[in-house]
Design a protein around this motif. Structure first.
Motif, short mmCIF file in Angstrom:
data_model
loop_
_atom_site.label_atom_id
_atom_site.label_comp_id
_atom_site.label_asym_id
_atom_site.label_seq_id
_atom_site.Cartn_x
_atom_site.Cartn_y
_atom_site.Cartn_z
N LYS A 179 39.87 34.93 28.05
CA LYS A 179 41.29 35.14 28.34
C LYS A 179 41.66 34.70 29.76
N SER A 180 42.90 34.23 29.89
CA SER A 180 43.46 33.87 31.19
C SER A 180 44.27 35.06 31.72
N PRO A 181 44.71 35.02 33.00
CA PRO A 181 45.35 36.18 33.62
C PRO A 181 46.63 36.67 32.95
N ASP A 182 47.26 35.86 32.12
CA ASP A 182 48.46 36.33 31.42
C ASP A 182 48.11 37.25 30.25
N SER A 183 46.84 37.27 29.85
CA SER A 183 46.46 38.14 28.73
C SER A 183 45.33 39.10 29.07
N THR A 215 29.19 27.29 44.57
CA THR A 215 29.82 26.93 45.84
C THR A 215 31.24 27.49 45.94
N ARG A 216 31.88 27.66 44.78
CA ARG A 216 33.23 28.22 44.73
C ARG A 216 33.19 29.60 44.06
N PRO A 217 34.30 30.35 44.09
CA PRO A 217 34.31 31.71 43.52
C PRO A 217 34.43 31.70 42.00
N GLN A 218 33.50 31.02 41.34
CA GLN A 218 33.53 30.87 39.89
C GLN A 218 32.60 31.85 39.18
N LEU A 219 31.53 32.28 39.83
CA LEU A 219 30.53 33.14 39.19
C LEU A 219 30.49 34.51 39.86
N TRP A 220 30.66 35.57 39.04
CA TRP A 220 30.76 36.94 39.55
C TRP A 220 29.83 37.87 38.77
N HIS A 274 32.11 33.91 34.32
CA HIS A 274 32.79 32.71 34.82
C HIS A 274 34.23 33.09 35.07
N MET A 275 34.65 33.05 36.34
CA MET A 275 36.02 33.41 36.68
C MET A 275 37.00 32.69 35.77
N VAL A 276 36.91 31.37 35.70
CA VAL A 276 37.64 30.61 34.70
C VAL A 276 36.69 30.42 33.53
N PRO A 277 36.94 31.12 32.42
CA PRO A 277 36.02 31.05 31.28
C PRO A 277 35.81 29.62 30.79
N VAL A 309 42.39 39.18 45.01
CA VAL A 309 41.19 38.35 45.09
C VAL A 309 40.97 37.59 43.79
N TYR A 310 41.25 38.25 42.68
CA TYR A 310 41.08 37.61 41.37
C TYR A 310 41.97 36.37 41.25
N ALA A 311 43.24 36.52 41.60
CA ALA A 311 44.17 35.39 41.51
C ALA A 311 43.78 34.27 42.46
N ARG A 312 43.42 34.62 43.68
CA ARG A 312 43.04 33.60 44.65
C ARG A 312 41.81 32.82 44.18
N SER A 313 40.86 33.53 43.58
CA SER A 313 39.64 32.89 43.09
C SER A 313 39.92 32.00 41.89
#
Length: 202
Positions: free
Chosen positions: A156-160, A138-143, A110-113, A171-175
């Motif tokens: 973890k979020s992108p700051d960690s 439908t969105r870039p949530q599952l990879w 899950h892109m956003v856990p 691409v990670y940030a945009r998603s």
């Protein structure tokens, strides 16, 4: 008049196809606009998060559950059995560049856990809405990614945590931003700073 031909000129152009990616990834410009509009606040961890509050994996298409659907969508030369479980295929993890031929080596991230979603607003949702979020194709949530890389990321979020491949930061940030924007989830100050830095690589 003399004409000189090189071998390269006589050969057909070769197109290198990138690995399939989830739909709905915005442009960097659109992501910057969406990031600026996100609510910035402190995460509210009430200690009540449980993964079961985000039901996975549901039937998405035919006999395919969400995991099987993503494996089929994001792999190359994937064949599946009558139960939709892949019997062959190749998966390239965009986070680290790992290539796998066994589905068991691939996790669906899950892109956003789920826990990050919980502490940034999903704790106020119904279970039905959390199920939609956890199975959002439908969105870039599952990879489809390397299993131990997914475990390293955890909640973890992108700051960690950032993908091992710096070339994937854009691409990670945009998603990440697209998912948070669509689902109206908040971000922290540190998260916004990290996302801005990653967008600067675009």
């Amino acid at each position: 008049m003399k004409y000189t031909f090189t071998l390269a000129a006589l050969l057909p152009a070769v197109t290198v196809l990138a690995a399939p990616t989830p739909p709905g990834i915005p442009t960097a410009t659109a992501a910057r606009t969406a990031l600026a509009a996100l609510t910035v606040s402190t995460n509210a961890d009430d200690g009540l998060y449980e993964r079961d509050l985000f039901p996975t994996w549901i039937t998405i298409e035919g006999t395919c559950n969400t995991r099987e659907y993503v494996l089929k969508r994001d792999g190359t030369s994937v064949t599946v059995g009558t139960d939709c479980y892949p019997t062959s295929g190749t998966w390239t993890s965009p986070y680290d560049g790992g290539k796998w031929t066994a589905p068991s080596d691939v996790d669906i991230d899950h892109m956003v856990p789920l826990k990050n979603a919980w502490i940034s607003g999903a704790n106020k949702w119904t279970t039905a809405k959390r199920q939609q979020f956890a199975n959002d194709v439908t969105r870039p949530q599952l990879w489809a990614v390397t299993d131990n890389v997914n475990q390293s990321k955890s909640d973890k979020s992108p700051d960690s945590w950032k993908p091992p491949l710096a070339s994937f930061y854009c691409v990670y940030a945009r998603s990440w931003i697209q998912v948070k924007s669509y689902w109206a989830l908040s971000i922290t100050t540190a998260e916004k700073s990290a996302l801005t830095t990653m967008l600067n690589t675009c």
